[in-house]
Motif scaffolding. Structure first.
Motif, PDB file in Angstrom:
ATOM      1  N   VAL A  96       6.413  -1.456  -5.699  1.00  0.00           N
ATOM      2  CA  VAL A  96       5.185  -0.673  -5.872  1.00  0.00           C
ATOM      3  C   VAL A  96       4.857  -0.673  -7.353  1.00  0.00           C
ATOM      4  N   ASP A  97       3.617  -1.013  -7.678  1.00  0.00           N
ATOM      5  CA  ASP A  97       3.291  -1.311  -9.078  1.00  0.00           C
ATOM      6  C   ASP A  97       2.037  -0.563  -9.543  1.00  0.00           C
ATOM      7  N   GLY A  98       2.241   0.646 -10.076  1.00  0.00           N
ATOM      8  CA  GLY A  98       1.140   1.374 -10.706  1.00  0.00           C
ATOM      9  C   GLY A  98       0.103   1.916  -9.745  1.00  0.00           C
ATOM     10  N   ILE A  99       0.542   2.631  -8.702  1.00  0.00           N
ATOM     11  CA  ILE A  99      -0.376   3.149  -7.685  1.00  0.00           C
ATOM     12  C   ILE A  99      -0.981   4.483  -8.137  1.00  0.00           C
ATOM     13  N   ASN A 100      -2.302   4.594  -7.998  1.00  0.00           N
ATOM     14  CA  ASN A 100      -3.017   5.848  -8.223  1.00  0.00           C
ATOM     15  C   ASN A 100      -3.840   6.167  -6.981  1.00  0.00           C
ATOM     16  N   LEU A 101      -3.597   7.345  -6.387  1.00  0.00           N
ATOM     17  CA  LEU A 101      -4.310   7.734  -5.175  1.00  0.00           C
ATOM     18  C   LEU A 101      -4.587   9.233  -5.178  1.00  0.00           C
ATOM     19  N   GLU A 102      -5.684   9.611  -4.552  1.00  0.00           N
ATOM     20  CA  GLU A 102      -5.981  11.015  -4.258  1.00  0.00           C
ATOM     21  C   GLU A 102      -6.197  11.122  -2.745  1.00  0.00           C
ATOM     22  N   ILE A 103      -5.442  11.992  -2.096  1.00  0.00           N
ATOM     23  CA  ILE A 103      -5.565  12.193  -0.649  1.00  0.00           C
ATOM     24  C   ILE A 103      -5.935  13.648  -0.406  1.00  0.00           C
TER      25      ILE A 103
END
Length: 341
Positions: free
Chosen positions: A21-28
């Protein structure tokens, strides 16, 4: 509800370091069904396992209901895991326990009194549609029933978040749909936030509000499902969308018609929302001096609206065909010329 910032996971292997996993940005958002789709090796299973610290991130933060999952341990981690239920592809049931005892297991671990356990298990059996199967063992259940047990068990401690790791991949299409319908029902009844990973676009299409597309450990595209269906930006996303919208024999049919009508054009129409219900082709035939052959078409019903594609061959003078294309675009329908005679 859930925020991921610069999340990275690196594993050590005999051949060196592997970045899963490489630099994940998420808003849930709270109460939404969020899908993560990718092919095998994309990093999606590793990602979802970091939500409840079955995998610990190498870098970054994972905020779930106000807690940074990357930094907690001990009792606080145990409480956080109770608030984050999880269901698995291969069910992970206890084979020596009945349906009732499997569902009760997390309540036993949490120290819930027997009377409260019985009451909660009865509620969950009713919720997931297993009434009458309480005393059956996993070996006596169908795949769909096993997954219903897994869902009930994951809900036992009233979690705020439900993680689904390829939860329908081992099921046939009809059973898959029944489990997806159950997840939607749970989402609506309980206001539960559901995060679902899959390699099947049908799953995303049927129940998800938003989706993130993963490739090589990165999120390459994300957005609400209807927008991603309508305007896929990345090649991998177009391949996933094509699983549902582009029948395999469309190109062959188009080539055959173009041999028969060398001056025509094959066009792809994309409808979204209310446009899927208008008599567009009828109006074209009535108002323009062209012939129309419908090649293939399909309408998919998403959580956030309808999405349809239609492949047609139009034949006639170029000026008239261009007028048709302009008219269709004026009706808020996307047009792409995919082949010319």
């Amino acid at each position: 509800m859930i925020t991921l910032k610069d999340v990275k996971k690196v594993f050590s292997s005999k051949s060196g370091l592997v970045t899963a996993v490489d630099g994940i940005n998420l808003e849930i958002n709270k109460g939404e069904i969020f899908g993560v789709i990718g092919y095998s090796g994309a990093g999606k299973s590793t990602l979802i396992r970091m939500f409840n610290q079955l995998e610990k991130p190498t870098e970054g933060s994972i905020m779930v209901a106000g807690r940074d999952m990357a930094k907690i341990s001990g009792r606080e981690l145990r409480v956080a895991r109770q608030e984050t239920g999880m269901i698995f592809q291969h069910f992970n049931l206890l084979w020596s326990r009945t349906v009732r005892d499997n569902i009760a297991f997390p309540l036993e671990i949490s120290g819930v009194r027997k009377a409260e356990q019985r009451k909660r298990v009865d509620e969950l059996i009713e919720l997931v549609g297993l009434k009458g199967r309480e005393l059956a063992y996993p070996s006596e259940l169908s795949g769909g029933q096993k997954q219903r047990v897994g869902i009930a068990r994951a809900l036992a401690n009233n979690p705020k978040v439900l993680l689904c790791d390829e939860a329908t991949s081992a099921l046939d299409p009809q059973t898959t749909d029944s489990i997806l319908d159950l997840l939607v029902d749970i989402n609506e009844r309980l206001g539960l936030t559901i995060i679902l990973i899959t390699h099947e676009m049908h799953v995303i299409r049927k129940i998800c509000h938003r989706v993130a597309v993963m490739e090589n450990g990165r999120v390459v595209e994300q957005g609400d499902v209807l927008s991603v269906f309508k305007n896929p930006k990345e090649e991998i996303t177009r391949r996933f969308v094509g699983q549902l919208t582009e029948p395999e024999d469309t190109q062959e049919t188009a080539e055959h018609l173009l041999e028969k009508f060398p001056n025509g054009k094959v066009i792809q129409l994309t409808f979204v929302g209310e446009e899927t219900e208008q008599p567009l082709i009828t109006n074209v035939i009535r108002n323009f001096d062209i012939t129309v052959n419908i090649l293939q078409g399909k309408i998919s019903h998403l959580q956030t609206g309808s999405y349809g594609t239609l492949f047609v061959h139009v034949d006639g003078p170029d000026t008239e065909i261009n007028k048709v294309i302009d008219y269709i675009r004026s009706q808020a329908v996307d047009v792409e010329v995919i082949s010319n005679g």
